[in-house]
Design an enzyme around this catalytic site. Structure first.
Site, mmCIF file in Angstrom:
data_model
loop_
_atom_site.group_PDB
_atom_site.id
_atom_site.type_symbol
_atom_site.label_atom_id
_atom_site.label_comp_id
_atom_site.label_asym_id
_atom_site.label_seq_id
_atom_site.Cartn_x
_atom_site.Cartn_y
_atom_site.Cartn_z
ATOM 1 N N CYS A 274 -47.647 -64.063 19.790
ATOM 2 C CA CYS A 274 -47.035 -65.309 20.545
ATOM 3 C C CYS A 274 -45.872 -65.808 19.832
ATOM 4 C CB CYS A 274 -48.150 -65.998 20.811
ATOM 5 S SG CYS A 274 -49.188 -65.597 22.255
HETATM 6 N N1 LIG Z 1 -53.388 -63.043 23.226
HETATM 7 C C1 LIG Z 1 -53.110 -64.137 23.265
HETATM 8 O O1 LIG Z 1 -53.367 -65.039 22.173
HETATM 9 C C2 LIG Z 1 -52.070 -64.705 24.237
HETATM 10 C C3 LIG Z 1 -51.917 -66.049 24.459
HETATM 11 C C4 LIG Z 1 -50.996 -66.686 25.286
HETATM 12 C C5 LIG Z 1 -50.134 -65.889 26.003
HETATM 13 N N2 LIG Z 1 -50.508 -64.432 26.059
HETATM 14 C C6 LIG Z 1 -49.410 -63.528 26.648
HETATM 15 O O2 LIG Z 1 -50.468 -63.152 27.655
HETATM 16 C C7 LIG Z 1 -49.799 -61.839 28.153
HETATM 17 C C8 LIG Z 1 -50.875 -60.729 27.827
HETATM 18 O O3 LIG Z 1 -51.399 -60.698 26.601
HETATM 19 P P1 LIG Z 1 -52.817 -60.120 25.845
HETATM 20 O O4 LIG Z 1 -52.878 -60.513 24.675
HETATM 21 O O5 LIG Z 1 -53.988 -60.215 27.081
HETATM 22 O O6 LIG Z 1 -52.283 -58.559 26.033
HETATM 23 P P2 LIG Z 1 -53.408 -57.398 25.902
HETATM 24 O O7 LIG Z 1 -52.498 -56.179 25.280
HETATM 25 O O8 LIG Z 1 -54.635 -57.793 24.912
HETATM 26 O O9 LIG Z 1 -53.703 -57.009 27.106
HETATM 27 C C9 LIG Z 1 -52.868 -56.474 28.431
HETATM 28 C C10 LIG Z 1 -53.594 -55.627 29.367
HETATM 29 O O10 LIG Z 1 -52.656 -55.204 30.358
HETATM 30 C C11 LIG Z 1 -52.813 -53.844 30.642
HETATM 31 N N3 LIG Z 1 -51.634 -53.175 31.238
HETATM 32 C C12 LIG Z 1 -50.464 -52.963 30.846
HETATM 33 N N4 LIG Z 1 -49.700 -52.486 31.778
HETATM 34 C C13 LIG Z 1 -50.387 -52.564 33.046
HETATM 35 C C14 LIG Z 1 -49.918 -52.468 34.162
HETATM 36 N N5 LIG Z 1 -48.797 -51.964 34.650
HETATM 37 N N6 LIG Z 1 -50.960 -52.782 35.214
HETATM 38 C C15 LIG Z 1 -52.063 -53.311 34.876
HETATM 39 N N7 LIG Z 1 -52.626 -53.354 33.590
HETATM 40 C C16 LIG Z 1 -51.558 -53.131 32.618
HETATM 41 C C17 LIG Z 1 -53.149 -53.237 29.159
HETATM 42 O O11 LIG Z 1 -53.735 -51.950 29.338
HETATM 43 C C18 LIG Z 1 -53.963 -54.457 28.550
HETATM 44 O O12 LIG Z 1 -55.368 -54.217 28.851
HETATM 45 C C19 LIG Z 1 -48.709 -61.466 27.215
HETATM 46 O O13 LIG Z 1 -47.501 -61.851 27.869
HETATM 47 C C20 LIG Z 1 -48.839 -62.513 25.852
HETATM 48 O O14 LIG Z 1 -47.473 -62.689 25.273
HETATM 49 C C21 LIG Z 1 -51.261 -63.798 25.046
#
Ligand SMILES: NC(=O)c1ccc[n+]([C@@H]2O[C@H](COP(=O)([O-])OP(=O)(O)OC[C@H]3O[C@@H](n4cnc5c(N)ncnc54)[C@H](O)[C@@H]3O)[C@@H](O)[C@H]2O)c1
Length: 436
Positions: A274
């Site tokens: 992030c």
């Molecule tokens: N992890 C954090 O602390 C955090 C905090 C705030 C915001 N975010 C944002 O949230 C979003 C997700 O982050 P995250 O950490 O959960 O990511 P992550 O990689 O842990 O999870 C994303 C999931 O999406 C799945 N995925 C990918 N392409 C896909 C598709 N086409 N269809 C269905 N599933 C699909 C992946 O397999 C994975 O399980 C990002 O934009 C990130 O910047 C993350």
């Protein structure tokens, strides 16, 4: 009855069938909150291993205990699938897919586009779609809306589209998905109303805003604020280093000011997916508008330089003990990007290991949360070893991530030299300690 009234009724009675696309750090905790609030939740992910684990009731996310997930799966409140055909039977869809940056620091929208293409195949009137992935202002209305709006399907009347930034802070015991206020903005006022009603059923506080662009910008302001303040304090740390002033003492004393100052702490560099990444979404977008986000570029440069600064400190500390970095053994304490978590994405520890390796040091590491490091082209495959034994066997130990479970005094006792990038040895004085 209008689609709006029908959907609001389903949300209020918890009959709405909730879908979460992307079951990672953001999606899985959200799915659990809605299931705990009484909704039936369907998770969709392209990763079959995650889907199978979830359907077995096994959590793969540190902040979601299996003891919480398993009963919800058993009761049929959460199921998961790789098949987007389930969208046809869903009333709400939250999209929580990755939004990385390309090497060129351009946003990689491919995950949002491909998940929306799948959703579009099974799209139907009356559905609420909310994007939660962090992105540049304009994504929801410029990129997503045209994928769903068709003749006879009007946003705000026939379907509803919102953006709601995710603020989850992995490893934070006090603030989790349920009690972090949820900002939501819709394409139309009806979209915002229905989005706010939806989150209000499961989360403690909802903060409606006037548009998707405001909601998108809120997240970028929050993360840019952190990134720039960390960049500032990292620069101050380098200035203090040059002048022989203890930056940690300076910050602690400044933080006694009861107004107008908020402490940020220096460190080995930014990590996670992030803070180091999101501000570049903003700078990419502003460049298109002909304005440069200069604070962001500068803070990115300073923060990106911190692993080099740390490795220089290690090299100088060894030189002071008549040793060269080349041929020395360096033990890295902590490789996760922050304390008490198991996530190494963008971790500065990886850069530090890479730089040490490149300069000819032999590197070992300890991390109670990360038993193995996979080779990724930057760092070689490695296994975590005992912290005290690793420190004792090394010419220099370097504290990169200040996990609570490290016994810092015993590490100090066993090591010849400790470079402390986190002030983990606060209050201790020893000629062995070299602070950032
Ligand atoms: N992890 C954090 O602390 C955090 C905090 C705030 C915001 N975010 C944002 O949230 C979003 C997700 O982050 P995250 O950490 O959960 O990511 P992550 O990689 O842990 O999870 C994303 C999931 O999406 C799945 N995925 C990918 N392409 C896909 C598709 N086409 N269809 C269905 N599933 C699909 C992946 O397999 C994975 O399980 C990002 O934009 C990130 O910047 C993350």
């Amino acid at each position: 009855m209008s689609h709006f009234e029908e959907l609001r009724g389903k949300i209020q009675s918890k009959q709405a069938r909730v879908g979460i696309v992307g079951l990672g750090y953001v999606g899985l905790p959200l799915a659990v909150e809605f299931a705990q609030a009484g909704f039936t939740v369907t998770g969709i992910d392209i990763d079959a291993a995650k889907v199978d684990a979830l359907n077995r009731g096994e959590s793969y996310i540190q902040d979601v205990p299996t003891a919480v997930l398993a009963p919800l799966v058993k009761a049929g409140k959460i199921t998961a699938t790789t098949d987007f055909a389930v969208v046809a039977g869903l009333d709400t869809i939250n999209i929580c897919v990755p939004t990385p940056l390309r090497k060129t620091k351009d946003p990689d929208m491919s995950y949002i586009v491909s998940s929306c293409q799948e959703i579009a195949q099974y799209f139907h009137p009356g559905v609420l779609v909310i994007l939660e992935s962090t992105t540049y202002p304009g994504t929801t209305n410029e990129l997503m809306l045209p994928m769903f709006e068709k003749p006879g399907l009007k946003v705000g009347e026939d379907f509803f589209l919102c953006f709601s930034p995710e603020r989850v802070d992995p490893g934070n015991a006090k603030f989790q998905t349920k009690n972090i206020p949820k900002v939501v903005g819709g394409i139309t006022p009806a979209c915002t109303d229905i989005g706010a009603a939806f989150y209000g059923q499961a989360l403690e506080t909802v903060v409606p805003v006037s548009s998707t662009r405001v909601a998108e910008m809120v997240k970028l302001l929050e993360n840019t604020f952190r990134m720039i303040n960390i960049g500032l304090v990292n620069e101050v740390a380098m200035l203090c280093d040059r002048m022989g002033i203890n930056v940690w003492e300076v910050i602690d004393a400044a933080a006694t000011k009861p107004f107008g100052f908020m402490p940020f702490y220096p460190g080995p560099g930014l990590g996670g997916h992030c803070i180091p990444i999101d501000p570049f979404y903003l700078s990419w977008k502003t460049k298109q508008a002909g304005i440069e986000a200069r604070f962001i570029e500068l803070a990115g440069y300073i923060n990106g330089n911190m692993p080099h600064f740390v490795v220089d400190k290690i090299q100088n500390a060894l030189n002071d003990h008549a040793k060269a970095l080349k041929g020395s053994r360096v033990h890295v304490l902590g490789v996760a990007y922050k304390r008490e978590i198991d996530d190494v994405r963008e971790s500065p520890a990886l850069d530090i290991i890479h730089l040490l390796d490149k300069r000819g040091a032999t590197v070992t590491y300890s991390d109670p949360f990360v038993p193995e490091l996979r080779a990724d082209g930057v760092v070689p495959a490695m296994s975590s070893i005992d912290a005290e034994r690793g420190s004792a066997a090394a010419d220099c130990a370097v504290i990169v991530t200040d996990h609570k479970s490290f016994d810092y005094l015993r590490i100090l006792d066993s090591a010849q030299l400790v470079v402390d990038t986190r002030n983990a040895l606060k209050g201790h004085s020893s000629s062995k300690i070299v602070r950032l």
